[in-house]
Design a protein around this motif. Structure first.
Motif, PDB file in Angstrom:
ATOM      1  N   GLN A   1      -5.688   5.404   1.730  1.00 49.01           N
ATOM      2  CA  GLN A   1      -6.991   4.773   1.966  1.00 49.01           C
ATOM      3  C   GLN A   1      -7.597   4.287   0.645  1.00 49.01           C
TER       4      GLN A   1
ATOM      5  N   PRO B   1       0.835  -1.201   0.000  1.00 47.52           N
ATOM      6  CA  PRO B   1       0.000   0.000   0.000  1.00 47.52           C
ATOM      7  C   PRO B   1       0.874   1.257   0.000  1.00 47.52           C
TER       8      PRO B   1
ATOM      9  N   THR C   1      -5.960   3.414  -2.088  1.00 49.44           N
ATOM     10  CA  THR C   1      -5.178   2.245  -2.498  1.00 49.44           C
ATOM     11  C   THR C   1      -5.638   1.006  -1.741  1.00 49.44           C
ATOM     12  N   MET C   2      -5.851   1.157  -0.446  1.00 50.12           N
ATOM     13  CA  MET C   2      -6.301   0.020   0.368  1.00 50.12           C
ATOM     14  C   MET C   2      -7.671  -0.481  -0.090  1.00 50.12           C
ATOM     15  N   LYS C   3      -8.551   0.425  -0.491  1.00 51.31           N
ATOM     16  CA  LYS C   3      -9.863   0.013  -1.004  1.00 51.31           C
ATOM     17  C   LYS C   3      -9.696  -0.857  -2.255  1.00 51.31           C
TER      18      LYS C   3
END
Length: 92
Positions: free
Chosen positions: A49, A40, A51-53
Motif C-alpha cells: 500500500q 508495485p 509503494t502504491m501511494k
C-alpha cells in the motif's frame, strides 16, 4: 541523491504507451533511471500500500518522454543511464 516514480511515455510502431520508472536525481537534476519499469511490491500488504501511494504521486508530476531522457543522457555521458546499482545505492 534522491529518487521518485515518474510516468515515462515511449513511442512504438503500435503507438504511444506509458510506464512508471524510478528516476534518480542529484541537486534536483535527473541523473539516471532504472532500466526496467517499476512494479508495485511489498513484503506485507501495508508495504505494498505504501509503494502504491508513492507510485500515485507520479500522476501529479509532468510526464517525461523516453526520447527526451535518451537525448539528455546522450548529450552528457557523465550521467548515469539506466543502471540497476542506483536502486541499491538509494535504498542503502
Amino acid at each position: 541523491m534522491t529518487w521518485n516514480y515518474r510516468i515515462v511515455s515511449e513511442k512504438a510502431p503500435e503507438g504511444e504507451f506509458y510506464q512508471l520508472y524510478e528516476i534518480y536525481y542529484d541537486d534536483g537534476k535527473i541523473i539516471g533511471m532504472l532500466e526496467k519499469p517499476s512494479n508495485p511490491y511489498g513484503d506485507t500488504v501495508e508495504e505494498l500500500q505504501e509503494t502504491m501511494k508513492h507510485m500515485m504521486e507520479a500522476f501529479k508530476k509532468p510526464v517525461l518522454t523516453m526520447e527526451a531522457l535518451d537525448n539528455a543522457f546522450k548529450r552528457n555521458e557523465s550521467l548515469a543511464w539506466r543502471v540497476e546499482e542506483l536502486q541499491n545505492e538509494a535504498r542503502s
